[in-house]
Design an enzyme around this catalytic site. Sequence first.
Site: not given
Length: 484
Positions: A178, A216, A240
């Site tokens: 994504h 994060e 990613h």
Amino acid sequence: MVSRVIPVDEFDLVIFGGTGDLARRKILPGLYRRFRSGQMPEGARIIGAARADQDSAAYRKMIQDAIEEFVPEKSRDSESIAEFIKLLEYIPIDATGEGGWKELAAMVRKEVVKAFYFSVGPSLFGDLAERLHKYGIADDQSRLVVEKPFGRDLDSAKALNAVLAQHFDESQIYRIDHYLGKETVQNLMAVRFGNILFEPLWNSQYVDHIQITAAETVAVGSRGAYYDKSGAMRDMVQNHLMQLLCLIAMEPPNEFEPDAVRDEKLKVIRALDPVAQSDIVRGQYSGNADGPSYVEEAENPDSKTECFVAMKVNISNWRWKGTPIYLRTGKRLRARESEIAVVFKDPPHSIFGEQDGRRGNVLVIRLQPNEGMNLRVTIKEPGPGGMRLMEVPLDMSFAEALGPDAEDVPDAYERLIMDVIRGNQTLFMRGDEVEAAWAWTDPIIKGWTERGDKPKLYDPGSSGPEDALMLLHKDGRRWREIKV
Ligand code: NAD
């Protein structure tokens, strides 16, 4: 802004795992947003398929609740939700058994685009692919969408590729990452290849180094025991961060076509040097009053799995030799921030002497929060008193640049799903890319597993272990601050 969206053909999209967390949180809310913005064709149909024994009415209610929970209030309205859920059907199915397959075969239309989203664990990919074939549901034009994790090492990734290849051609397989669906990531290609300004400087002669950060604030939480089997290298770097690295470092493809782009990305992965263990820092957060430590959440006091990793990567090719790329990702850090920073070298000679305030050009591509780009340039500090230099950002936040249209910038999932329906594989990983990424990652993981290295502890809310700072300090550089 005039919309120039490429139209989408009528389709049947079957979501295996249609009741799962990913389907409810991302896939269906994303599809709803496309529907609401008028980009879903007449005659589109979405079929949820999962183990739960329920009918289509119950499924529609489930998805209505999910949209109300996961789509922000300003981006939804009850009228369009009611219209959208009319597109939904549901079929109870067992991926490993024979129940539900004949019914699905009767339901899926022959003459429209057919896409099958495998939003289930990879252990079911083979069963699903085989039954789609056996029951005559998929044809040679159908598309398969598969979720991460795509393997946990080279062998398992090869096995998954082989299982899918038994019934589907590579041109039918869409491996989702994504990160590639993010507006800024695509903008990176637009900026690099749509302007004359950057590309002449995009090499080791002018770029000092590149930093890629995905920080994060969340902990592993209740997923701890599951996460402990993978770790940051498998969960974030192999997919990613590697994808971002490829897009930033690749040669210009001759055209913006799937295989042209993916060929160039693959060449970058193949040019990566093996990483010395001394160029990697792994970490685990300790506990504090706000939450337990990593090992407590992993329910494994002896865990040697990293939830933070920082590393220096070198690319051995003409363009990049001598320009290191530093990667960093971790959980429970100071802020949620993902960015790529291209740090340019200083001008070869300063006509201003050793004036303070000049720190060189940096191009920052921000993935989150607040997607956008920022170019740091040096100017004269305004006012009298001689030539003092200062830095200013040339800032382009997409929200500001697009004004009221910013809300309509599609989220990564909705863009990627629509690309599947359009049959455009550019933003999806090819099988050989995934395998090459694992081939590079495997020896790194093997090295620290064999030695039994324990990750360094770091304070929650910090920027990671001290040693990660040293990784750049020893090269005379420093990380960009992770800002709250
Ligand atoms: P989940 O456990 O919430 O849902 C799993 C779904 O699969 C359910 O709908 C369940 O009914 C269905 N299912 C399980 N076994 C089945 C069987 N034998 N036959 C038919 N259906 C079956 O999982 P999830 O979080 O939605 O994740 C799905 C996949 O996506 C996983 O591979 C996961 O790694 C991946 N993924 C999830 C996320 C996320 O944010 N949740 C993000 C990236 C990737």
